[in-house]
Scaffold this motif. Sequence first.
Motif, PDB file in Angstrom:
ATOM      1  N   GLN A  49       0.837  -1.204   0.000  1.00 35.36           N
ATOM      2  CA  GLN A  49       0.000   0.000   0.000  1.00 35.36           C
ATOM      3  C   GLN A  49       0.873   1.256   0.000  1.00 35.36           C
ATOM      4  O   GLN A  49       1.646   1.465   0.932  1.00 35.36           O
ATOM      5  N   PRO A  50       0.753   2.102  -1.044  1.00 34.59           N
ATOM      6  CA  PRO A  50       1.517   3.359  -1.051  1.00 34.59           C
ATOM      7  C   PRO A  50       1.112   4.255   0.118  1.00 34.59           C
ATOM      8  O   PRO A  50      -0.038   4.237   0.546  1.00 34.59           O
ATOM      9  N   GLN A  51       2.041   5.024   0.602  1.00 34.94           N
ATOM     10  CA  GLN A  51       1.783   5.969   1.681  1.00 34.94           C
ATOM     11  C   GLN A  51       1.512   7.347   1.083  1.00 34.94           C
ATOM     12  O   GLN A  51       2.118   7.732   0.088  1.00 34.94           O
ATOM     13  N   CYS A  67       0.294   5.274 -17.572  1.00 28.27           N
ATOM     14  CA  CYS A  67       0.568   6.670 -17.919  1.00 28.27           C
ATOM     15  C   CYS A  67       0.997   7.457 -16.674  1.00 28.27           C
ATOM     16  O   CYS A  67       1.894   8.301 -16.741  1.00 28.27           O
ATOM     17  N   TYR A  68       0.354   7.178 -15.550  1.00 31.34           N
ATOM     18  CA  TYR A  68       0.759   7.808 -14.289  1.00 31.34           C
ATOM     19  C   TYR A  68       2.215   7.491 -13.967  1.00 31.34           C
ATOM     20  O   TYR A  68       2.983   8.364 -13.580  1.00 31.34           O
ATOM     21  N   ALA A  69       2.581   6.220 -14.091  1.00 31.12           N
ATOM     22  CA  ALA A  69       3.951   5.800 -13.752  1.00 31.12           C
ATOM     23  C   ALA A  69       4.979   6.574 -14.572  1.00 31.12           C
ATOM     24  O   ALA A  69       6.025   6.968 -14.052  1.00 31.12           O
ATOM     25  N   GLU A  70       4.675   6.822 -15.852  1.00 32.37           N
ATOM     26  CA  GLU A  70       5.590   7.591 -16.715  1.00 32.37           C
ATOM     27  C   GLU A  70       5.784   9.017 -16.209  1.00 32.37           C
ATOM     28  O   GLU A  70       6.783   9.648 -16.506  1.00 32.37           O
ATOM     29  N   ARG A  71       4.816   9.529 -15.467  1.00 29.43           N
ATOM     30  CA  ARG A  71       4.858  10.911 -14.990  1.00 29.43           C
ATOM     31  C   ARG A  71       5.181  11.024 -13.499  1.00 29.43           C
ATOM     32  O   ARG A  71       5.043  12.077 -12.910  1.00 29.43           O
ATOM     33  N   GLY A  72       5.565   9.922 -12.882  1.00 29.98           N
ATOM     34  CA  GLY A  72       5.914   9.952 -11.460  1.00 29.98           C
ATOM     35  C   GLY A  72       4.710  10.098 -10.552  1.00 29.98           C
ATOM     36  O   GLY A  72       4.817  10.636  -9.452  1.00 29.98           O
ATOM     37  N   ILE A  73       3.546   9.621 -11.012  1.00 29.37           N
ATOM     38  CA  ILE A  73       2.311   9.699 -10.236  1.00 29.37           C
ATOM     39  C   ILE A  73       2.029   8.334  -9.642  1.00 29.37           C
ATOM     40  O   ILE A  73       2.145   7.315 -10.331  1.00 29.37           O
ATOM     41  N   GLU A  74       1.661   8.309  -8.380  1.00 27.73           N
ATOM     42  CA  GLU A  74       1.399   7.053  -7.674  1.00 27.73           C
ATOM     43  C   GLU A  74      -0.042   7.031  -7.169  1.00 27.73           C
ATOM     44  O   GLU A  74      -0.483   7.958  -6.494  1.00 27.73           O
ATOM     45  N   TRP A  75      -0.766   5.979  -7.515  1.00 26.77           N
ATOM     46  CA  TRP A  75      -2.140   5.797  -7.048  1.00 26.77           C
ATOM     47  C   TRP A  75      -2.114   5.319  -5.603  1.00 26.77           C
ATOM     48  O   TRP A  75      -1.458   4.333  -5.273  1.00 26.77           O
TER      49      TRP A  75
END
Length: 174
Positions: free
Chosen positions: A87-89, A120-128
């Motif tokens: 689980q991301p923090q 696409c998020y991963a390419e932009r440094g975005i984490e769900w």
Amino acid sequence: MTIAIVETLSDSPLNPEEPNDTSLRVLDCLAKRHATWRYSLLSSDRHRMICTFDAPDAESVRESYRKGGAVFSRIWAGELLKPEGIQPQRHPSLLVVIEGTYPPIGEEELNEIGSKTLSCYAERGIEWIQSYLSLDRTRLICELNAPDAESVREAQYRVGVSFDRVWSATILKP
């Protein structure tokens, strides 16, 4: 228990950190209805807030807000969706919220959209971090760690997934 989501959009800035008579009445009503505040997300401009509750049902929360005299735009019951595995923090300085309203989303369609969006998020440094999906599957609110709201907008445009709004948030906890 159900997860109840309260959405508030206000013309004037919201100040939830400063308890007032209205918020105390709502909290009292919630307690009487066996509802518990989980946390809230407040937009950086202070005009938008999402509050989450554990409650017997969404109507219990709606009644508490009405009886307490609190303003809200929408209250609905939802399910919590989280990434599988670790689980991301939440990172307070990177917290971004994206909201969308759709025709009812089937499980297959949701998985397909999620797969496109997450790559696409991963390419932009975005984490769900996690999402809330309304029980009628028409409303989706996602919490993300992102450099800024604009990078989330760009990712959504790139994969062709519509959204209502994207905003930077601060988390408020009990």
